[in-house]
Design an enzyme around this catalytic site. Structure first.
Site, PDB file in Angstrom:
ATOM      1  N   ASP A   1      -3.808   2.270  -5.199  1.00  0.00           N
ATOM      2  CA  ASP A   1      -2.536   2.381  -4.638  1.00  0.00           C
ATOM      3  C   ASP A   1      -2.403   1.220  -3.618  1.00  0.00           C
ATOM      4  O   ASP A   1      -1.394   1.254  -3.025  1.00  0.00           O
ATOM      5  CB  ASP A   1      -2.121   3.596  -4.099  1.00  0.00           C
ATOM      6  CG  ASP A   1      -3.058   3.747  -2.753  1.00  0.00           C
ATOM      7  OD1 ASP A   1      -4.316   3.396  -2.693  1.00  0.00           O
ATOM      8  OD2 ASP A   1      -2.440   4.279  -1.932  1.00  0.00           O
ATOM      9  N   GLU A   2      -3.092   0.204  -3.705  1.00  0.00           N
ATOM     10  CA  GLU A   2      -3.209  -0.925  -2.853  1.00  0.00           C
ATOM     11  C   GLU A   2      -3.239  -2.420  -3.667  1.00  0.00           C
ATOM     12  O   GLU A   2      -4.044  -2.381  -4.595  1.00  0.00           O
ATOM     13  CB  GLU A   2      -4.146  -0.798  -1.964  1.00  0.00           C
ATOM     14  CG  GLU A   2      -4.422  -1.612  -0.859  1.00  0.00           C
ATOM     15  CD  GLU A   2      -5.522  -1.381  -0.112  1.00  0.00           C
ATOM     16  OE1 GLU A   2      -6.518  -0.467  -0.471  1.00  0.00           O
ATOM     17  OE2 GLU A   2      -5.988  -2.156   0.724  1.00  0.00           O
TER      18      GLU A   2
ATOM     19  N   ASP B   1       0.920  -1.150  -0.139  1.00  0.00           N
ATOM     20  CA  ASP B   1       0.063  -0.061   0.147  1.00  0.00           C
ATOM     21  C   ASP B   1       1.084   1.123  -0.002  1.00  0.00           C
ATOM     22  O   ASP B   1       1.705   1.460   0.946  1.00  0.00           O
ATOM     23  CB  ASP B   1      -0.828  -0.064   1.224  1.00  0.00           C
ATOM     24  CG  ASP B   1      -1.919   0.957   1.188  1.00  0.00           C
ATOM     25  OD1 ASP B   1      -2.029   1.866   0.250  1.00  0.00           O
ATOM     26  OD2 ASP B   1      -2.697   1.165   2.300  1.00  0.00           O
TER      27      ASP B   1
HETATM   28 MG   LIG Z   1      -2.353   3.881   0.490  1.00  0.00          MG
END
Ligand SMILES: [Mg+2]
Length: 407
Positions: A105-106, A10
């Site tokens: 973003d993960e 993340d």
């Molecule tokens: Mg993040």
């Protein structure tokens, strides 16, 4: 490590971190991405400096400004964030094809099938961590464990910027000392009940038999029983089919005019169709959300007989749902949104073809022009009418031009 090798990766304060990378003068400052302080949207990302003041994602911008008036407020540039996200996933998929996109973003990675390539698991984690930092210039946190639940809990411990690996023999100990609200099954309601029972740590929860949790929390109790023991058999899903796609707008001023709201809904449906077409997806469920001026939020959903992608059909479903939500002009709205979910790939077989091939061809041509020249390059009559009332802001929605229209 025995069992599965699952990573949860993340990026830390993603949008804010990209802004800092592009504008080094923002380093060390509380950066808040989502909009300007007087605007009515919510915070998308707050940098760690801003989080110290209590600013977090989902908080109304005006509230964020009260908490952190010295913050640097930015509207954000989603096309740039998309480009960073693509680079992030390209780097990760070089390690294994078993990569799941949990959000922009993960990611979850399952290295089990490729473990022969990575005999030194801990070193691989460090290498991925270093490469993201070096090649993207962004700080990232990594959690590793034998399943998705534990890997994600490990990432929460690793934040910001760390790597935490939970070996199977350490899982029990690791869970025992975590606060119970870290478990995804513990929402605010469950948290209140658990607090009354004096349950604070996951270790406390482990003492409850399955039947007790079931009687306290219903079906969710069964899930909690497993989560408290770190049991999670969910696979890493590599399909690129997202769970849902949605578009919404918070108006600068509340709007009561039904025609104007319907025109805006049509615009949102058009914006929704673009990613559906690009990904070749069809929607089984259409959902419309309305938030009234008193912040009360209502949604209506419709499951469709045949999954849809065509713009006219999606709008027609959304239109009916909206009228059901907003039967009169008694209230004004501050937000309207539309969501497509239960998405499937490829054109489904259907006995009925309510839209002609000609219409489908036209839809395709419109989308092609928009993909190439931007959404605002081609507007339907409805959108043109909206454009006269609004300023069309490049793919970020409309900003009301004439305040008197809402009176
Ligand atoms: Mg993040």
């Amino acid at each position: 490590m025995k069992g599965r090798w699952i990573l949860h990766i993340d990026i830390d304060a993603f949008f804010a971190a990209v802004e800092k990378l592009l504008h080094p003068s923002l380093q060390g400052k509380p950066v808040i991405v989502g909009g300007l302080p007087h605007e009515r949207g919510v915070v998308s990302t707050a940098s760690y400096e801003a989080r110290k003041y209590g600013v977090h994602s989902g908080l109304p911008l005006q509230k964020a400004y009260q908490l952190c008036p010295q913050g640097v407020f930015l509207r954000g540039n989603y096309q740039i964030y998309e480009a960073f996200s693509e680079k992030f996933f390209r780097l990760l998929s070089g390690y294994t094809p078993d990569t799941e996109k949990a959000s922009m973003d993960e990611a979850y990675l399952d290295l089990t099938r490729c473990r022969i390539l990575y005999p030194f698991f801990s070193r691989t984690l460090q290498e991925i961590h270093r490469r993201i930092q070096k090649e993207l210039g962004l700080s990232v946190s990594i959690g590793a464990a034998s399943n998705k639940l534990l890997a994600k809990l490990a990432t929460a411990q690793a934040k910001p910027g760390g790597v935490v690996e939970i070996e199977p023999e350490r899982e029990k100990e690791f869970l025992k000392n975590l606060d119970v609200e870290n478990l995804p099954g513990v929402g605010p309601k469950a948290q209140a009940i658990l607090r009354m029972l004096n349950v604070h740590k996951i270790g406390d929860l482990q003492g409850f038999p399955r039947a007790t949790l079931h009687s306290l929390f219903g079906l969710n109790g069964k899930e909690l029983y497993l989560q408290a023991r770190g049991i999670d058999s969910r696979p890493v899903v590599t399909s690129s089919v997202p769970r849902s796609i949605s578009r919404e707008t918070t108006f600068l001023k509340d709007i009561w005019n039904q025609r104007l709201l319907l025109a805006h809904l049509a615009y949102l449906c058009d914006r929704l169709v673009l990613p559906l077409r690009q990904k070749g997806l069809f929607a089984h469920v259409i959902e419309v959300t309305a938030r009234y001026s008193d912040f009360c939020t209502e949604t209506r959903r419709k499951t469709l007989l045949t999954p849809l992608q065509e713009r006219g059909e999606i709008f027609s479903a959304a239109h009916d749902l909206f009228l059901d939500l907003f039967p009169s002009s008694r209230n004004s709205l501050r937000l309207v949104g539309v969501k497509a979910s239960e998405l499937v790939e490829g054109k489904p077989l259907s006995l009925f073809e309510p839209y002609s091939p000609k219409q489908e061809k036209l839809g395709g041509a419109v989308e092609q022009v928009r993909e190439k020249y931007g959404f605002g390059s081609l507007l339907t009559i409805r959108e043109k009418m909206l454009e006269d009332l609004y300023t069309l802001k490049k793919d970020r929605g409309f900003v009301l031009k004439t305040a008197s229209l809402t009176k």
